[in-house]
Design a protein around this motif. Structure first.
Motif, mmCIF file in Angstrom:
data_model
loop_
_atom_site.group_PDB
_atom_site.id
_atom_site.type_symbol
_atom_site.label_atom_id
_atom_site.label_comp_id
_atom_site.label_asym_id
_atom_site.label_seq_id
_atom_site.Cartn_x
_atom_site.Cartn_y
_atom_site.Cartn_z
ATOM 1 N N THR A 212 2.865 0.233 8.811
ATOM 2 C CA THR A 212 3.452 0.822 7.492
ATOM 3 C C THR A 212 4.984 0.249 7.500
ATOM 4 O OG1 THR A 212 2.586 2.831 8.240
ATOM 5 C CG2 THR A 212 4.749 3.222 6.896
ATOM 6 N N GLY B 11 -3.240 4.626 -8.020
ATOM 7 C CA GLY B 11 -3.841 5.917 -8.082
ATOM 8 C C GLY B 11 -2.737 7.034 -8.392
ATOM 9 N N VAL B 12 -1.478 6.684 -8.641
ATOM 10 C CA VAL B 12 -0.447 7.654 -8.944
ATOM 11 C C VAL B 12 -0.460 7.930 -10.465
ATOM 12 C CG1 VAL B 12 2.002 8.096 -8.698
ATOM 13 C CG2 VAL B 12 0.954 6.873 -6.839
ATOM 14 N N ALA C 205 1.460 1.479 -8.522
ATOM 15 C CA ALA C 205 0.668 2.262 -7.932
ATOM 16 C C ALA C 205 -0.560 2.786 -8.740
ATOM 17 C CB ALA C 205 1.448 3.466 -7.307
ATOM 18 N N GLY D 153 0.786 -1.311 0.202
ATOM 19 C CA GLY D 153 0.006 -0.088 0.038
ATOM 20 C C GLY D 153 0.879 1.205 0.095
ATOM 21 N N MET D 154 0.295 2.415 -0.475
ATOM 22 C CA MET D 154 0.894 3.456 -0.397
ATOM 23 C C MET D 154 1.617 4.045 0.806
ATOM 24 S SD MET D 154 1.576 4.499 -3.569
ATOM 25 C CE MET D 154 2.205 6.337 -3.073
ATOM 26 N N LEU D 155 0.859 3.505 2.090
ATOM 27 C CA LEU D 155 1.345 3.891 3.416
ATOM 28 C C LEU D 155 2.924 3.485 3.416
ATOM 29 C CD1 LEU D 155 -1.346 3.094 5.835
ATOM 30 C CD2 LEU D 155 -0.388 5.133 5.252
ATOM 31 N N SER E 30 5.025 6.453 3.496
ATOM 32 C CA SER E 30 4.333 7.645 4.239
ATOM 33 C C SER E 30 5.480 7.788 5.716
ATOM 34 C CB SER E 30 3.183 7.361 4.645
ATOM 35 O OG SER E 30 3.268 6.323 5.625
ATOM 36 N N ARG F 118 -12.599 6.577 -2.420
ATOM 37 C CA ARG F 118 -11.716 5.421 -2.610
ATOM 38 C C ARG F 118 -12.045 4.516 -3.598
ATOM 39 N NH1 ARG F 118 -14.768 2.311 2.345
ATOM 40 N NH2 ARG F 118 -16.430 3.316 1.519
ATOM 41 N N PRO G 34 -1.744 0.197 -3.620
ATOM 42 C CA PRO G 34 -3.016 1.000 -3.706
ATOM 43 C C PRO G 34 -2.985 2.231 -2.651
ATOM 44 C CG PRO G 34 -3.585 -1.165 -2.946
ATOM 45 C CD PRO G 34 -2.142 -1.207 -3.174
ATOM 46 N N GLY G 35 -3.761 2.978 -2.795
ATOM 47 C CA GLY G 35 -4.052 4.126 -1.577
ATOM 48 C C GLY G 35 -5.322 3.358 -0.854
ATOM 49 N N VAL G 36 -6.145 4.330 -0.628
ATOM 50 C CA VAL G 36 -7.350 3.982 0.176
ATOM 51 C C VAL G 36 -8.374 3.083 -1.033
ATOM 52 C CG1 VAL G 36 -9.324 4.646 1.783
ATOM 53 C CG2 VAL G 36 -7.139 5.867 1.616
#
Length: 259
Positions: free
Chosen positions: A154, A227-228, A225, A134-136, A139, A203, A183-185
């Protein structure tokens, strides 16, 4: 050649979306999850696919051993390490048992299941391993005011990114592909199990995440990714990391020398 996919965390969300898509694409399936009734329901809803149901808890050594044994014995052509556990909290507040569950599900299980399938894939000269992170994972540098702290969760996602990239390099030229999906949310039950109401948060549908993952494989991506929009952002992260790695020296950096 027949296609056999093993999907963990297949009872809901991204895992179920992967299973749905792969069944539609002609894969036989081994679906893994904790809730056997949901696995059975999926199998009954897909009578045209050969679906093997494996009820196992990947937060335990016994569950991992069970699935790894099956993965090693079967001619798996695609492994999707998707299983997750929603323990979001700062390290000081995270019970030891829950910390162990996160590490088992997102680090130990993907590692040992990948190890279980890779020998057969190498022998056949083909195969795909997909690790869902995940994108976390990116982060870590965010300040507390911007991102709630969830260090263990994370950290496991960051591990999946680094492991997937390194494993892909290890397997270069063998016909075995490795991808980490970040992925993100996503619109799944995942956050609801934490008691988090994200109904007002935009989402991504789980099916879109799967579409991105499969297209990313076609594009030859190791890190996908969904959503990027600007893939160059990820490339910049990785170039900077390699630059720092390459710039190391046996000499103590000036800023650490006593004046």
């Amino acid at each position: 050649m027949s296609k056999l996919a093993l999907v963990t965390g297949a009872t809901s969300g991204i895992g179920r979306a992967f299973a749905e898509r792969l069944a539609a694409d002609g894969h036989d399936l081994i679906i893994v999850g904790r809730r056997k009734e949901r696995l059975d329901e999926f199998a009954a809803a897909h009578p045209r696919a050969a679906v093997r149901v494996v009820a196992a808890d990947l937060s335990t050594d016994a569950g991992i051993d069970t699935v790894a044994g099956i993965a090693a014995a079967e001619p798996v052509t695609m492994l999707v390490n998707n299983a997750g556990v929603a323990h979001y909290m700062p390290l000081a507040d995270l019970p030891a048992a829950k910390a162990g569950e996160v590490v088992h599900v997102k680090v130990v299980a993907p590692t040992l299941l990948s190890r279980a399938v890779v020998a057969g894939m190498l022998e056949r000269g083909a195969g795909t391993i997909v690790n869902v992170a995940g994108m976390l994972a990116f982060s870590g540098p965010a300040p507390h005011s911007q991102m709630p702290r969830r260090a263990v969760y994370t950290g496991t996602l960051a591990h999946l990114v680094a492991m997937s990239q390194t494993l892909s390099a290890e397997l270069e030229g063998t016909g075995v592909r490795v991808q980490v999906l970040v992925p993100g949310v996503v619109a799944t039950e995942f956050h609801e199990r934490q008691g988090m109401d994200l109904s007002a948060v935009p989402r991504m549908p789980a099916a879109d995440v799967v579409s991105a993952g499969l297209r990313g494989l076609e594009l030859g991506e190791v890190v996908t990714a969904p959503g990027v929009e600007d893939a160059g952002l990820l490339e910049a992260i990785f170039r900077a990391g390699l630059a720092a790695f390459g710039a190391q020296s046996p000499e103590l950096a000036t800023r650490y020398r006593l004046s």
